[in-house]
Motif scaffolding. Structure first.
Motif: not given
Length: 209
Positions: A150-156
């Protein structure tokens, strides 16, 4: 030029025995000395850590002592020093690369999880989730990863771990979804999480397994 460095540093320490930087440097000289200086190096690093308990560098150098000693005793010393580092800085230098070189028992992983829980940064949370998956505590790992997604939706890296947890718990649909999402963002995988997940089958020596 170890003898010269040792002479200079011993003179500095005689004049100022409470200088942790000088103690660390002298410890490094002893560590580099052929065979005989390793325990002396440990003692010097221990004194430097006592003088400045907020600096992880003396403990990091103790890790190097443990690695140089080798054997089960050396690994134990290195791991104990890593735990001391995790009390101060959860992601210092290449401490996690070294961690994975050592034997990891469940007790060691649980202790690391407890130490990392003291920090509220995303990197520490990600390390905790990874350790929890290795401990097969998927429910706790998923709760932690859900917050991170939720906080870092783009972190692979976060997505890749969420995929791993889903696959491990028998949810291939979610696992595949998260993994494709992670793969689409692989250019931003600065922690090389995706590579580590496939490394065992991607290297040439894995062929034929």
């Amino acid at each position: 030029r170890l003898p010269e460095a040792r002479a200079v540093l011993e003179r500095v320490v005689r004049h100022n025995p409470s200088d942790p930087t000088a103690l660390i440097l002298l410890g490094r000289v002893h560590l580099a000395w052929p065979v005989v200086g390793r325990f002396k190096a440990w003692e010097l690093f221990e004194e430097a850590a006592r003088l400045d308990p907020t600096d992880p560098e003396p403990r990091y150098q103790q890790v190097q002592v443990g690695l140089a000693l080798g054997s089960a005793d050396g690994e134990r010393l290195a791991r104990d020093a890593i735990f001391k580092i995790l009390e101060i800085v959860p992601d210092y230098r290449d401490v996690w690369r070294v961690w994975h070189l050592l034997y990891e028992g469940d007790g060691h992983r649980r202790h690391a999880v407890r130490l990392l829980a003291r920090f509220d940064d995303p990197a520490s949370a990600l390390r905790r989730a990874d350790l929890l998956i290795r401990l097969e505590d998927y429910q706790t790992a998923d709760s932690l990863l859900a917050v991170l997604v939720r906080r870092h939706p783009e972190d692979p890296a976060v997505l890749a771990l969420r995929a791993e947890s889903a696959f491990e718990t028998g949810d291939p649909a979610d696992g595949e979804s998260y993994y494709w999402a992670a793969g689409a963002r692989s250019a931003h995988d600065t922690a090389d999480r995706l590579w580590h997940q496939i490394e065992a089958i991607a290297r040439p020596e894995a062929e034929g397994r």
